[in-house]
Scaffold this motif. Sequence first.
Motif, PDB file in Angstrom:
ATOM      1  N   SER A  33       0.844  -1.198   0.000  1.00  0.00           N
ATOM      2  CA  SER A  33       0.000   0.000   0.000  1.00  0.00           C
ATOM      3  C   SER A  33       0.872   1.239   0.000  1.00  0.00           C
ATOM      4  CB  SER A  33      -0.928  -0.013   1.218  1.00  0.00           C
ATOM      5  OG  SER A  33      -0.166  -0.041   2.416  1.00  0.00           O
ATOM      6  N   ALA A  34       0.204   2.399  -0.183  1.00  0.00           N
ATOM      7  CA  ALA A  34       0.956   3.647  -0.285  1.00  0.00           C
ATOM      8  C   ALA A  34       1.779   3.935   0.967  1.00  0.00           C
ATOM      9  CB  ALA A  34      -0.010   4.812  -0.554  1.00  0.00           C
ATOM     10  N   ASP A  35       1.270   3.504   2.118  1.00  0.00           N
ATOM     11  CA  ASP A  35       2.027   3.749   3.346  1.00  0.00           C
ATOM     12  C   ASP A  35       3.074   2.686   3.609  1.00  0.00           C
ATOM     13  OD1 ASP A  35       0.487   1.597   3.970  1.00  0.00           O
ATOM     14  OD2 ASP A  35      -0.708   2.614   5.524  1.00  0.00           O
ATOM     15  N   GLY A  36       3.110   1.667   2.750  1.00  0.00           N
ATOM     16  CA  GLY A  36       4.118   0.627   2.875  1.00  0.00           C
ATOM     17  C   GLY A  36       3.889  -0.364   3.984  1.00  0.00           C
ATOM     18  N   LYS A  37       2.728  -0.313   4.621  1.00  0.00           N
ATOM     19  CA  LYS A  37       2.468  -1.196   5.761  1.00  0.00           C
ATOM     20  C   LYS A  37       1.685  -2.449   5.386  1.00  0.00           C
ATOM     21  CE  LYS A  37       2.524   2.587   9.133  1.00  0.00           C
ATOM     22  NZ  LYS A  37       1.744   3.285  10.194  1.00  0.00           N
ATOM     23  N   THR A  38       0.916  -2.366   4.317  1.00  0.00           N
ATOM     24  CA  THR A  38       0.049  -3.489   3.949  1.00  0.00           C
ATOM     25  C   THR A  38       0.542  -4.120   2.648  1.00  0.00           C
ATOM     26  OG1 THR A  38      -1.832  -2.371   4.978  1.00  0.00           O
ATOM     27  CG2 THR A  38      -2.309  -4.208   3.472  1.00  0.00           C
ATOM     28  N   GLN A  39       0.743  -5.417   2.695  1.00  0.00           N
ATOM     29  CA  GLN A  39       1.154  -6.121   1.488  1.00  0.00           C
ATOM     30  C   GLN A  39      -0.075  -6.413   0.638  1.00  0.00           C
ATOM     31  OE1 GLN A  39       3.590  -9.590   2.110  1.00  0.00           O
ATOM     32  NE2 GLN A  39       3.285 -10.334   0.037  1.00  0.00           N
ATOM     33  N   LEU A  40      -0.106  -5.859  -0.574  1.00  0.00           N
ATOM     34  CA  LEU A  40      -1.243  -6.056  -1.468  1.00  0.00           C
ATOM     35  C   LEU A  40      -1.105  -7.331  -2.293  1.00  0.00           C
ATOM     36  CD1 LEU A  40      -1.585  -2.378  -2.738  1.00  0.00           C
ATOM     37  CD2 LEU A  40      -2.775  -3.479  -0.815  1.00  0.00           C
ATOM     38  N   ASP A  41       0.111  -7.672  -2.649  1.00  0.00           N
ATOM     39  CA  ASP A  41       0.346  -8.878  -3.438  1.00  0.00           C
ATOM     40  C   ASP A  41       1.762  -9.354  -3.149  1.00  0.00           C
ATOM     41  OD1 ASP A  41       1.333 -10.338  -6.082  1.00  0.00           O
ATOM     42  OD2 ASP A  41      -0.853 -10.438  -6.056  1.00  0.00           O
ATOM     43  N   ARG A  42       1.939 -10.634  -3.031  1.00  0.00           N
ATOM     44  CA  ARG A  42       3.270 -11.151  -2.673  1.00  0.00           C
ATOM     45  C   ARG A  42       4.187 -11.333  -3.877  1.00  0.00           C
ATOM     46  NH1 ARG A  42       1.736 -17.260  -0.676  1.00  0.00           N
ATOM     47  NH2 ARG A  42       0.949 -18.096  -2.651  1.00  0.00           N
ATOM     48  N   GLY A  43       3.699 -11.016  -5.094  1.00  0.00           N
ATOM     49  CA  GLY A  43       4.562 -11.074  -6.267  1.00  0.00           C
ATOM     50  C   GLY A  43       4.679 -12.467  -6.836  1.00  0.00           C
ATOM     51  N   ASP A  44       5.655 -12.619  -7.736  1.00  0.00           N
ATOM     52  CA  ASP A  44       5.839 -13.908  -8.414  1.00  0.00           C
ATOM     53  C   ASP A  44       6.264 -14.984  -7.433  1.00  0.00           C
ATOM     54  OD1 ASP A  44       5.205 -12.914 -10.919  1.00  0.00           O
ATOM     55  OD2 ASP A  44       7.276 -12.316 -11.340  1.00  0.00           O
ATOM     56  N   GLU A  45       5.784 -16.184  -7.684  1.00  0.00           N
ATOM     57  CA  GLU A  45       6.159 -17.340  -6.872  1.00  0.00           C
ATOM     58  C   GLU A  45       7.340 -18.032  -7.540  1.00  0.00           C
ATOM     59  OE1 GLU A  45       2.832 -19.804  -5.631  1.00  0.00           O
ATOM     60  OE2 GLU A  45       1.467 -18.197  -6.227  1.00  0.00           O
ATOM     61  N   LEU A  46       8.466 -18.057  -6.846  1.00  0.00           N
ATOM     62  CA  LEU A  46       9.703 -18.589  -7.412  1.00  0.00           C
ATOM     63  C   LEU A  46       9.956 -19.997  -6.910  1.00  0.00           C
ATOM     64  CD1 LEU A  46      12.024 -15.465  -7.048  1.00  0.00           C
ATOM     65  CD2 LEU A  46      10.397 -16.026  -8.876  1.00  0.00           C
ATOM     66  N   GLU A  47      10.618 -20.788  -7.780  1.00  0.00           N
ATOM     67  CA  GLU A  47      10.971 -22.166  -7.444  1.00  0.00           C
ATOM     68  C   GLU A  47      12.213 -22.506  -8.265  1.00  0.00           C
ATOM     69  OE1 GLU A  47       7.765 -25.426  -6.307  1.00  0.00           O
ATOM     70  OE2 GLU A  47       8.150 -25.389  -8.457  1.00  0.00           O
ATOM     71  N   ARG A  48      13.375 -22.217  -7.717  1.00  0.00           N
ATOM     72  CA  ARG A  48      14.609 -22.335  -8.497  1.00  0.00           C
ATOM     73  C   ARG A  48      14.918 -23.778  -8.894  1.00  0.00           C
ATOM     74  NH1 ARG A  48      15.738 -17.825  -5.231  1.00  0.00           N
ATOM     75  NH2 ARG A  48      16.501 -16.048  -6.450  1.00  0.00           N
ATOM     76  N   LEU A  49      14.817 -24.690  -7.939  1.00  0.00           N
ATOM     77  CA  LEU A  49      15.081 -26.098  -8.236  1.00  0.00           C
ATOM     78  C   LEU A  49      13.769 -26.774  -8.582  1.00  0.00           C
ATOM     79  CD1 LEU A  49      17.043 -28.518  -8.346  1.00  0.00           C
ATOM     80  CD2 LEU A  49      16.527 -28.905  -5.923  1.00  0.00           C
ATOM     81  N   GLN A  50      13.680 -27.327  -9.790  1.00  0.00           N
ATOM     82  CA  GLN A  50      12.462 -27.992 -10.242  1.00  0.00           C
ATOM     83  C   GLN A  50      12.821 -29.332 -10.868  1.00  0.00           C
ATOM     84  OE1 GLN A  50      11.068 -24.695 -12.769  1.00  0.00           O
ATOM     85  NE2 GLN A  50       9.365 -24.406 -11.362  1.00  0.00           N
ATOM     86  N   PHE A  51      11.969 -30.298 -10.677  1.00  0.00           N
ATOM     87  CA  PHE A  51      12.231 -31.609 -11.256  1.00  0.00           C
ATOM     88  C   PHE A  51      10.936 -32.382 -11.406  1.00  0.00           C
ATOM     89  CE2 PHE A  51      12.443 -32.105  -6.697  1.00  0.00           C
ATOM     90  CZ  PHE A  51      11.760 -33.276  -6.455  1.00  0.00           C
ATOM     91  N   THR A  52      10.967 -33.341 -12.322  1.00  0.00           N
ATOM     92  CA  THR A  52       9.877 -34.304 -12.489  1.00  0.00           C
ATOM     93  C   THR A  52      10.503 -35.676 -12.628  1.00  0.00           C
ATOM     94  OG1 THR A  52       9.835 -34.038 -14.887  1.00  0.00           O
ATOM     95  CG2 THR A  52       8.339 -32.650 -13.604  1.00  0.00           C
ATOM     96  N   PHE A  53       9.807 -36.664 -12.157  1.00  0.00           N
ATOM     97  CA  PHE A  53      10.288 -38.032 -12.225  1.00  0.00           C
ATOM     98  C   PHE A  53       9.093 -38.961 -12.406  1.00  0.00           C
ATOM     99  CE2 PHE A  53      12.389 -41.895 -11.484  1.00  0.00           C
ATOM    100  CZ  PHE A  53      11.651 -42.640 -10.582  1.00  0.00           C
ATOM    101  N   GLY A  54       9.254 -39.929 -13.301  1.00  0.00           N
ATOM    102  CA  GLY A  54       8.182 -40.898 -13.515  1.00  0.00           C
ATOM    103  C   GLY A  54       7.524 -40.677 -14.856  1.00  0.00           C
TER     104      GLY A  54
END
Length: 824
Positions: free
Chosen positions: A800-821
């Motif tokens: 928010s404008a006052d910097g106290k309230t988080q409006l959105d947490r942004g992109d969700e990151l996942e550096r290590l990714q894998f699939t198996f099967g």
Amino acid sequence: MTRTPNRRLLALALATAMTSAPVIPALAQSADPFALGGSTPNTPAPGSFTVSDIRIDGLQRISAGTVFTYLPVERGDTMDSAKAGDAIRALYKTGFFEDVHLDRQGNILVVTVTERPAINKLTLTGNKDIKSEDLLKGLKEIGLAEGETFDRLALDKVTQDLSRQYNNRGKYNVEITPTVARLDRNRVDLTITVKEGKAAKIRHINLVGNDKFEQKDILDGWESREHNWLSWYRRDDQYSREKLSGDLEKLNSYYLDRGYVDFSIDSTQVAISPDRQDMFLTAGLTEGDQYKVSSVQVTGDTILPKEQVEKLVIVKPEQIFSRRLLEVSSEAITASLGNVGYAFAQVNPIPDVNRENKTVGINMQVVPGPRVNVRRVIFQGNTRTGDEVLRREMRQFEGAWYSQAAIDRSKIRLQGLGYFENVDVESKPVPGTNDQVDVVYNLKETTSGSFVFGLGYSQLGKLTTQVQLSQNNFLGSGNRVSVQAQRSYYQERYDFSYTNPYFTDDGVSLGYNVSWRELDYSDFNTAQYSTTSGIGQVVLGIPLTETDSITGMLGIDSNEILIGRTVTPPSIVDYLDALGRRTFHAWRAQVGWGRNSLNHALTPTAGTQQRVWIEATLPGSTVEYYKINYNFSKFWPLSRHLVLNTRTELGYGDSYGKDVSRLIDRDGPNGPLPPETITATGLPFFENFYAGGVRSVRGFTDNTLGPRQSSLSGGSYAQPLGGAFKTTGSLEMYFPTLLDTPAARISAFLDFGSVYKSYDDFDAGELRASAGIAMMWRSPMGPISISYAFPFKKQGPTYSADGKTQLDRGDELERLQFTFGGTF
């Protein structure tokens, strides 16, 4: 009477001198084995006797019959010193014996032998550069194998040969230590211990006499390089005689390709440091003068029109002479003749060098040879795949004229099936003829499917249990069959599919897909809703050319949507309210065009694959909409070590026909609110495109890129909605030679892309991007993909404008990714 013994001793001495070295101890230790016979004409000559019987002493493993087979003496033969030498030599030649003695008891010939021991066990230790199976195969060829007779000379030869092989690989500190352990029953255990040591590194390469070109430019194409920071991967700093020989040929070609006809390599020196760790290479050369081409002509029997052949010659008068251009021209002519049946055509460039004018006249002499017919097309190594499955991919036919282009195209089509790890082709002349060949395709089959009963894991689906029979080459017929039951963290599904790629002899394919699934999108990293759907489809494919085809699909499906009003984003709730229903029925059709020129279905290194298709629900469906998709991928072979893959994916969807609107009653905190008009328009939310994750933009959590919206209950977490427009792309550099197996690949990548609510909302500044490394492995248990990414263009939390309230947490990151099967 005193002269007779002297004659006997003289004869014995002469016989001993004429026999080979092993005979000397045998005869020397025999105290007068062959006494004198009678002196009349009908009796044996002095120093000989008639053999009445033969006895073999000292045998353990070898049978007496084997000895009699090689012994050049039989009962009734007259035995003398000459025949004794022949017999001893014959028995030594068998390799079975360490020692041989001949004695006489009366008229009985006594052969006493000492057998060489048998090899009980042969062990190799310490060898890494040369595989044990290759070494054992070579040892067996020279008689060193378990169960064979042990020969010390053969062991010494092996030691010397191994040292030579390692020296050729640049390992001069190698130590080969053979150990022989004696066992009972005349057996030995052999152990060959190898201490390979480190390969000597090339510390310096020096060319002497190069005035026209810089040394760094000349050495640019060499396999041998001075030690550098990439040597750990390329191994180009390791000296070998074969590599240096090839590099000197490249040096010669470098100058000949630039017109220096009189170029010569005057000397080469290879020096090694006292510790045998560093190599220093020096080559002295004479450059000479540069020559130009004075004239070019084509002679001989060109078969094709001479004008057509001359167009294939890219060497022109007044050009700088280039041997490479001559080779390219010759190859183009032989390829053209090979495509019309002249498999053994040759082009002999005959130069006419004028050293006074510094020019070269070129005569391209064409020798077509006989026109060749293909007698048979043979497949070797296809233990599972039926012969007819392979023959329908052939473009070179039996009984037809030989065509190199058709043979090469057939190889590409076999590789494109995905059934084979390797496909090699060779043409073998038919014995007794000069105008017939057999074309042989050597195949190495790989896993084209599997039966899976077990577990898989991915960061999106978590633990997955499945039972699946998937076979792209079902019972060797070339048909694709898949039956699957799967349950994971976010879905339960049952699928059956069948495709006959040759429903007709012309290559028209026909397939069927049936599936039922329950999918909870809230666990799919998307908005809070779930679906239960059933699908039935018929798919038709029609080939247009060798690389192009069109596909069509007609299907029917039913999709039931379940939501929770307080936790589902309002846009989804409003869309459903506008339609006034939760179950959607659709007649669905799809038509597409595709092109595939990849050189291999599993691990391509060159070629292009692209596909564009449009899918739409037909009029009368609950919702009328369409989707357009385009996928493109191209592999660029930059070198033996590097392959670049560029790919992109575009998707767009929208509704067609009239929008649907409804009045919806609303309740407020103080009572009913005025009715609100809700309109359902655009692409349905359950058909939205998604991006992010291991299959699109790595480094971001699966399906989380693009538009978001909070639920009616509020909160700082905005749920991903997907969008009607998608654009993603990637640049990926593969390192084919980094892992010594075609089933695995390591790469470095740059991914980018995002999803937008509609095409009008596209903003290049909203694209996300990441870079990283990845490994793909076709393991026996299924494909494994692992990536580690660094998102460098991302959206952080907003406040928010006052910097106290988080409006959105942004992109969700996942550096290590894998699939198996799963299956191939």
